[in-house]
Every structure is written in C-alpha cells, then in structure tokens.
Design a protein around this motif. Sequence first.
Motif, mmCIF file in Angstrom:
data_model
loop_
_atom_site.group_PDB
_atom_site.id
_atom_site.type_symbol
_atom_site.label_atom_id
_atom_site.label_comp_id
_atom_site.label_asym_id
_atom_site.label_seq_id
_atom_site.Cartn_x
_atom_site.Cartn_y
_atom_site.Cartn_z
ATOM 1 N N LEU A 1 0.893 -1.106 0.095
ATOM 2 C CA LEU A 1 -0.015 -0.024 0.181
ATOM 3 C C LEU A 1 0.843 1.077 0.025
ATOM 4 O O LEU A 1 0.605 2.342 -0.823
ATOM 5 C CB LEU A 1 -0.935 -0.090 1.265
ATOM 6 C CG LEU A 1 -1.663 1.304 1.506
ATOM 7 C CD1 LEU A 1 -2.745 1.389 0.152
ATOM 8 C CD2 LEU A 1 -2.495 1.359 2.598
ATOM 9 N N TRP A 2 1.882 1.266 0.903
ATOM 10 C CA TRP A 2 2.624 2.478 1.083
ATOM 11 C C TRP A 2 3.662 2.729 -0.143
ATOM 12 O O TRP A 2 3.684 3.852 -0.568
ATOM 13 C CB TRP A 2 3.151 2.656 2.326
ATOM 14 C CG TRP A 2 2.165 2.891 3.486
ATOM 15 C CD1 TRP A 2 1.342 2.167 4.230
ATOM 16 C CD2 TRP A 2 1.942 4.264 3.920
ATOM 17 N NE1 TRP A 2 0.518 2.817 5.063
ATOM 18 C CE2 TRP A 2 0.778 4.243 5.112
ATOM 19 C CE3 TRP A 2 2.248 5.695 3.605
ATOM 20 C CZ2 TRP A 2 0.183 5.353 5.500
ATOM 21 C CZ3 TRP A 2 1.651 6.514 4.318
ATOM 22 C CH2 TRP A 2 0.936 6.525 5.146
ATOM 23 N N VAL A 3 4.420 1.826 -0.314
ATOM 24 C CA VAL A 3 5.498 1.953 -1.458
ATOM 25 C C VAL A 3 4.502 1.993 -2.644
ATOM 26 O O VAL A 3 5.236 2.982 -3.561
ATOM 27 C CB VAL A 3 6.194 0.440 -1.725
ATOM 28 C CG1 VAL A 3 7.001 0.595 -2.816
ATOM 29 C CG2 VAL A 3 6.984 0.411 -0.357
ATOM 30 N N SER A 4 3.507 1.757 -3.045
ATOM 31 C CA SER A 4 2.637 1.898 -4.266
ATOM 32 C C SER A 4 2.233 3.499 -4.245
ATOM 33 O O SER A 4 2.201 4.182 -5.321
ATOM 34 C CB SER A 4 1.416 0.864 -4.508
ATOM 35 O OG SER A 4 1.899 -0.135 -4.462
ATOM 36 N N ALA A 5 1.726 3.813 -3.109
ATOM 37 C CA ALA A 5 1.304 5.274 -2.977
ATOM 38 C C ALA A 5 2.648 6.195 -3.192
ATOM 39 O O ALA A 5 2.438 7.072 -3.880
ATOM 40 C CB ALA A 5 0.691 5.599 -1.629
ATOM 41 N N ILE A 6 3.637 5.801 -2.469
ATOM 42 C CA ILE A 6 4.675 6.940 -2.639
ATOM 43 C C ILE A 6 5.312 6.829 -4.086
ATOM 44 O O ILE A 6 5.646 8.051 -4.766
ATOM 45 C CB ILE A 6 5.912 6.453 -1.766
ATOM 46 C CG1 ILE A 6 5.365 6.761 -0.176
ATOM 47 C CG2 ILE A 6 7.116 7.340 -1.699
ATOM 48 C CD1 ILE A 6 6.372 6.314 0.841
ATOM 49 N N SER B 1 3.800 5.857 -6.814
ATOM 50 C CA SER B 1 2.712 6.647 -7.839
ATOM 51 C C SER B 1 2.612 8.072 -7.868
ATOM 52 O O SER B 1 2.130 8.702 -8.749
ATOM 53 C CB SER B 1 1.343 5.842 -7.371
ATOM 54 O OG SER B 1 1.285 4.327 -7.944
ATOM 55 N N ALA B 2 3.054 8.686 -6.721
ATOM 56 C CA ALA B 2 3.128 9.981 -6.407
ATOM 57 C C ALA B 2 3.976 10.523 -7.137
ATOM 58 O O ALA B 2 4.279 11.919 -7.608
ATOM 59 C CB ALA B 2 3.174 10.569 -4.885
ATOM 60 N N LEU B 3 5.106 9.952 -7.770
ATOM 61 C CA LEU B 3 6.464 10.229 -8.271
ATOM 62 C C LEU B 3 6.499 9.722 -9.627
ATOM 63 O O LEU B 3 7.265 10.513 -10.293
ATOM 64 C CB LEU B 3 7.622 9.688 -7.145
ATOM 65 C CG LEU B 3 7.778 10.221 -6.039
ATOM 66 C CD1 LEU B 3 8.994 9.478 -5.072
ATOM 67 C CD2 LEU B 3 7.852 11.761 -5.662
ATOM 68 N N ILE B 4 6.160 8.823 -10.016
ATOM 69 C CA ILE B 4 6.176 8.281 -11.258
ATOM 70 C C ILE B 4 4.655 7.780 -11.534
ATOM 71 O O ILE B 4 3.793 7.724 -10.953
ATOM 72 C CB ILE B 4 7.222 7.208 -11.503
ATOM 73 C CG1 ILE B 4 6.867 5.806 -10.670
ATOM 74 C CG2 ILE B 4 8.573 7.571 -11.047
ATOM 75 C CD1 ILE B 4 7.486 4.683 -10.599
ATOM 76 N N ASP B 5 4.622 7.494 -13.060
ATOM 77 C CA ASP B 5 3.321 7.063 -13.462
ATOM 78 C C ASP B 5 2.979 5.847 -13.080
ATOM 79 O O ASP B 5 3.749 4.761 -12.807
ATOM 80 C CB ASP B 5 3.435 7.058 -15.116
ATOM 81 C CG ASP B 5 2.005 6.690 -15.707
ATOM 82 O OD1 ASP B 5 1.724 5.582 -15.796
ATOM 83 O OD2 ASP B 5 1.589 7.689 -15.940
ATOM 84 N N ASN B 6 1.737 5.743 -12.470
ATOM 85 C CA ASN B 6 1.394 4.518 -11.804
ATOM 86 C C ASN B 6 1.282 3.201 -12.672
ATOM 87 O O ASN B 6 1.037 2.225 -12.196
ATOM 88 C CB ASN B 6 0.063 4.802 -10.878
ATOM 89 C CG ASN B 6 -1.083 5.243 -11.668
ATOM 90 O OD1 ASN B 6 -0.998 5.233 -13.018
ATOM 91 N ND2 ASN B 6 -1.906 5.734 -11.050
ATOM 92 N N ILE B 7 1.131 3.490 -13.965
ATOM 93 C CA ILE B 7 0.846 2.253 -14.762
ATOM 94 C C ILE B 7 2.193 1.385 -15.025
ATOM 95 O O ILE B 7 1.826 0.403 -14.673
ATOM 96 C CB ILE B 7 0.392 2.987 -16.239
ATOM 97 C CG1 ILE B 7 -0.977 3.584 -16.105
ATOM 98 C CG2 ILE B 7 0.301 1.849 -17.373
ATOM 99 C CD1 ILE B 7 -1.607 4.180 -17.513
ATOM 100 N N PRO B 8 3.196 1.863 -15.448
ATOM 101 C CA PRO B 8 4.571 1.109 -15.414
ATOM 102 C C PRO B 8 4.589 0.216 -14.016
ATOM 103 O O PRO B 8 5.186 -0.759 -14.025
ATOM 104 C CB PRO B 8 5.515 1.706 -16.016
ATOM 105 C CG PRO B 8 4.840 3.165 -15.685
ATOM 106 C CD PRO B 8 3.772 3.292 -15.782
ATOM 107 N N PHE B 9 4.488 1.143 -12.713
ATOM 108 C CA PHE B 9 4.734 0.711 -11.671
ATOM 109 C C PHE B 9 3.800 -0.746 -11.285
ATOM 110 O O PHE B 9 4.188 -1.743 -10.608
ATOM 111 C CB PHE B 9 4.780 1.715 -10.523
ATOM 112 C CG PHE B 9 4.804 1.225 -9.189
ATOM 113 C CD1 PHE B 9 6.404 1.148 -8.781
ATOM 114 C CD2 PHE B 9 3.714 0.773 -8.479
ATOM 115 C CE1 PHE B 9 6.572 0.440 -7.454
ATOM 116 C CE2 PHE B 9 4.117 0.498 -6.991
ATOM 117 C CZ PHE B 9 5.470 0.200 -6.591
ATOM 118 N N THR B 10 2.591 -0.313 -11.770
ATOM 119 C CA THR B 10 1.507 -1.371 -11.574
ATOM 120 C C THR B 10 1.682 -2.701 -12.195
ATOM 121 O O THR B 10 1.788 -3.893 -11.685
ATOM 122 C CB THR B 10 0.020 -0.867 -11.919
ATOM 123 O OG1 THR B 10 -0.228 0.314 -10.855
ATOM 124 C CG2 THR B 10 -1.110 -2.044 -11.645
#
Length: 576
Positions: free
Chosen positions: A473-478, A480-489
């Motif tokens: 939850l928290w790593v995804s949130a941090i 996604s605030a800094l980079i585009d959440n699509i490649p991270f997901t």
Amino acid sequence: MKRTALFCYLLFMFFVFVIPAGAAEEEKSQGPHDILVVSGTILNAQSKPVKEVEVNFYVNGAKVQLEEEVITSKAGRYEAELLLPPGTLPGAKVEIEADKPAYKSSGHILLEDVVQEKTDAEGNVNYLAHYNLTLMRAITPGFWIATFVLIAVYALIALELMHRTLAAFLGAALLLFITYTAGTFNDDYVILSFEDAIHAIDMNVIFLLMAMMMIVGILKKTGVFQWTAYKAYQMAKGNVYALSCILMVITAVSSAFLDNVTTMLLIIPVTVEIALTLKINPIAFLMPEVFASNVGGTATLIGDPPNIMIGSYAKLSFVDFVQNLTAICAIGLVFSLVYFIFLYKKDYLKAQVGDVQKMIDHLREEYRITNKTLLTQGSIIMGIVILLFIAHGALHMEPSIAAMIGAAVLMAMSRVDIVEMIEHEIEWPTLIFFIMLFMVVAGAEETGLIQVIAEWVKDMSQGSLVTAIVMILWVSAIASALIDNIPFTATMLPIVGYLTVVIPGAEHGILWWALALGACLGGNGTMIGASANVVTVGMAERAGYNISFMKYMKIAAFPTLITIILCTFWLLVVEI
C-alpha cells in the motif's frame, strides 16, 4: 554489348547468391549429424519475459557458430537449432549463455536434460533440450543515468526552472542520445532504444485525451457547460460550500463509471464558468474536483487504468472491485469534502453571491443552450461513448477507440472546422508532456530502477500478511506520487501474484486491494502522479490560472497522506 552486360550480371548473381546458398544447403544436408534443438523462456526476477536477449551456445567449451543470432522474442522465448558433428551427443558438455545490457550475464549454464528424440531418414540423430532461465538486473552506469534523469526532470518541474513539457522532452532526448552515443561503444550505457521508447508511449492514453478534447470542444459550442453551471448553482441555492460539495460528488461518481481523465475534461469547463460567475479563483474548485476524481475512480474496475490492469491479471470482476473498494472510497470522499471546504473557506467567503434568486434568474437568462441540434447530436454520441466505455472490457476494445469513433462521427455530423479544432481545442503541450514522460519512465524501467523498488517490497514482507499489506500500500502510494502508476503497477503484478500464493491469508485477494488503493490514491500526491492531475493543471494553465508543482503538492500531500492512513486501517481491520 547489352547481352554481354546482362550475362556478366547474371554470372555475378550466380556466384554471390546461388553458389553460397547451395553450398550452405549442401553442408547442411551432408550427414549424418547430431541436431540439437534448444528452446525456452528467459524471465527477469519478477517473472516477466525479457526480450532481445542474445543467447549463445557452447559445446565442450567451444562456441557454436549459428547461421543467425538467437534473440528472445517479446514473450522472452528463444529457439535454436545446433548442427553438430556425428557422435557429439550425448557425451558432449552443452552450455547456454544469455546476455543483455542492464542485466548480469547468466554465464555458462550446463544443459543437463538433453533428450534423444529420433533418427531421421538421412541418419541425423535429433535431440531436444528445454531450458528456462532468470536474468538478474545489473547496476550499470545506464541505471544511474536513468535515475538521475528521472529525478532531474521532476526537480526541474518542481522548482519551475522550465516548463514541464520541456523538462520531460529534454529528459527523453537525453536518454536516447546517450544510448546511441556512449551506448554504441559500451553496452553499460544502453538505457532506452528508439523502438522501446516508441513502444513505451501509451497511445491509448494519448488518443483518449485527444478525442475527448475534440468532443468537449464541440460540446462547448452548444452552451451546455454554461447551462450546467447555472443548474449547479441553482441546486446549491447560492451556498458556495454546498456548490463545492456537489461538484466533488458529481466528479467522483462520474469517475467511477468513466475514466477520471475524461471526467475532468468534461467538468473543468463547467467549473471555470461557475468560478468566474462567482468572481473567485477556479483553483478553489478544481483542486477538490481532481482529488475527488482520483478517489472516485479507485472504486470500480473501469475507473482508473491500474484497476483495469489488476482486474485483468488477477481475474477480478467489476463486482469484486465494488464490494471491496467502494466503502473505503466513500469514506475517503467524505473526508475530502470536509478538508477542502475548510482549506478554501476564505476563497468561498469572497464569492460575490448577492441576491440568490436574482443571480439564478440572471444565470438562466445568460447561460442558455445556443445550439439545441448540436447538443442533441453531441448528447447521443456522448451517451454511446459512455456505454462503450462501460462495455469496453467485454468488447476487448481500448477506451480510446470509443472516444475516437465518437469524436470522428460528431465532427462529421456537426461539420465543425477540423483545422480550427486541432489548433485551438487540443492541448498539445499536455499530450507531448505525456509522450515524453512515458519515455523517461521507460528508461527507469528498462534499466531496472522500478524493478529494484518492487523487489525491495518482496524482500521486506518476509511472509507476513500485515507487513505485505502495509508495504504494498505505502510503497505503491509513494511511487505513484512520483512516477506514472501504470508501469509501476505492471511491475508489481507478478510480485503481488506471488505473495498472494505464498503468504497465508492472502489467498482471498487482499493484496490486490492494497495495490489498487496505493497506486490510484497515491497519484493524488503530486501534479504528475495521475493523468487527471496533468490534464487539470494543463487546462487550468490555458485558462490563465497557473498551478505550480510545489503549490499542487502543498495542497494535495496532506489529504493524500490521510486517505492512505484510512486505507491502511480499512485493510487491516475490515478486510482481514
């Protein structure tokens, strides 16, 4: 003379092509041989296929010369046919080696399971071997350059040293330039190929934005947005606080059934009209709306791109998302309403409301529908587009296709000047920013930065469900605030899939909800964390109201933090 020239040309072609081909075929047909066919798949540490890996083979320490290089496909697969002297197998030591820039070499790996299949009519003895291997990332100079460029782009945007589009453009150009200069002489400096850069651009996002900008541009000519401003004010009965809440709720609900980018494209013109009527800064309405857009989009399968990816990978239905995420999103929306009302209390108090009924009468007279025929056409087309958005999963159709057909048909029906539409209604700086940012993020992904973050989450969880939930939850949130959440997901999907299987209690899918909440709500933190944020900032800037990176983060960081804390308690107390 002409015949002599023709004869010489044919003779030349015979010696260059026919004889070598025949010799090669003769060499291949000379038998008997031992023929070994080796196939397999090459993956990275997150079990994702690795493309364009060079695969070499060695027999008793000597490299086997193949007619063509063996390179893995996009799916990470390879297959090679080794033509060996008779009697080489099964006694010979056959080894495989895999290499790719930004990855550690596999070294020579012994193929132990070489199976004899059959002997063909020419006496060739056929053998088969299958070997899958995992390549580990290498921390190369390219990794540090991609990391530096990514941080530098965000820093240039945050400090407002240059326009965000130029910052992303400069970063993408630099990554490509280094790859084709220093990377030509040293593979450690290969960051992002031109082909990978083009592939990294999510054209679904670009075409969706462009088509919806065109639809909104046509609908603006009907006066419907001004009329909507009047109706919203009429519903609020002059109460600016109620008006802000109404706009936030409408935005959140719309984002749950449309993608949040489309919702903001539709709601922003209305918002600007309302704010100008009340003589207050439109940002006081836009910031609460874009926050509500991301909160509402988190509630359903189709509301936000990360949810679509998660649902597809984990085989989760629309109902699954509604049952598990709608309640916490509703709680987050209520908190957001209260927070932004208090935050912009002074701005709302400055609104020039005056005589409410007189203002309603004035708005009714001022903001009329100017083209009912075009509005009817646009409403029908927009309704069809919305239905296609909702049904796009069943149709296996990208949302952008629905928007494109809607825009094209509406343009043809309305006979609006397409040149004028392209020049004045499409936010080209915003689209270019998206394109270049996709490339910069792809550089970080190709060199392993995003994978390093994902691998860290995996190692830190250590089999604990509570730790895994909090970390994801928290790593995804941090992130996604800094980079585009699509490649991270996309990077996190196999990690979460693996943890869902191996961690006791995770089999019910709670880690998927942690990923969805973190990736979607974390994007609220900065102006570049979510596509809707970028669109809002771009359209506000075009209307003459600048929202800087730091100003956006100052407004949105605290409510983002609180919503993630609420999600943490929800997942640990309610979902478990």
